[in-house]
Write a protein that holds these residues in place. Sequence first.
Motif, PDB file in Angstrom:
ATOM      1  N   GLN A  36       0.841  -1.206   0.000  1.00  0.00           N
ATOM      2  CA  GLN A  36       0.000   0.000   0.000  1.00  0.00           C
ATOM      3  C   GLN A  36       0.869   1.247   0.000  1.00  0.00           C
ATOM      4  N   GLN A  37       1.977   1.214   0.720  1.00  0.00           N
ATOM      5  CA  GLN A  37       2.877   2.369   0.773  1.00  0.00           C
ATOM      6  C   GLN A  37       3.509   2.632  -0.582  1.00  0.00           C
ATOM      7  N   LYS A  38       3.935   1.573  -1.260  1.00  0.00           N
ATOM      8  CA  LYS A  38       4.546   1.732  -2.578  1.00  0.00           C
ATOM      9  C   LYS A  38       3.549   2.320  -3.568  1.00  0.00           C
ATOM     10  N   LEU A  39       2.308   1.850  -3.524  1.00  0.00           N
ATOM     11  CA  LEU A  39       1.270   2.400  -4.395  1.00  0.00           C
ATOM     12  C   LEU A  39       1.042   3.872  -4.070  1.00  0.00           C
ATOM     13  N   ALA A  40       1.002   4.188  -2.802  1.00  0.00           N
ATOM     14  CA  ALA A  40       0.836   5.591  -2.386  1.00  0.00           C
ATOM     15  C   ALA A  40       1.974   6.443  -2.928  1.00  0.00           C
ATOM     16  N   ASP A  41       3.197   5.953  -2.801  1.00  0.00           N
ATOM     17  CA  ASP A  41       4.363   6.691  -3.283  1.00  0.00           C
ATOM     18  C   ASP A  41       4.301   6.917  -4.788  1.00  0.00           C
TER      19      ASP A  41
END
Length: 71
Positions: free
Chosen positions: A24-29
């Motif tokens: 989820q963090q990578k997608l957010a980034d």
Amino acid sequence: MNNCYQPEMRKQLVELRKAAGMSQQKLADKTGISRKCVIRIERGLHSPRIDTLEWIATALGCELVISFKKI
């Protein structure tokens, strides 16, 4: 929130994200939205704007396709 498209869209979003090996963090980034927003979209607690869905689709290497169906 009673949007009939959401369960299907949410399921597809999670499946595509996981298939891409993305947290989820990578997608957010990659999209420029917050991790909290990604989580809220995946849980159905937030209805994203179309431009947000386009950012997500691009980050996942997908094309956003919107269709209408009779209910």
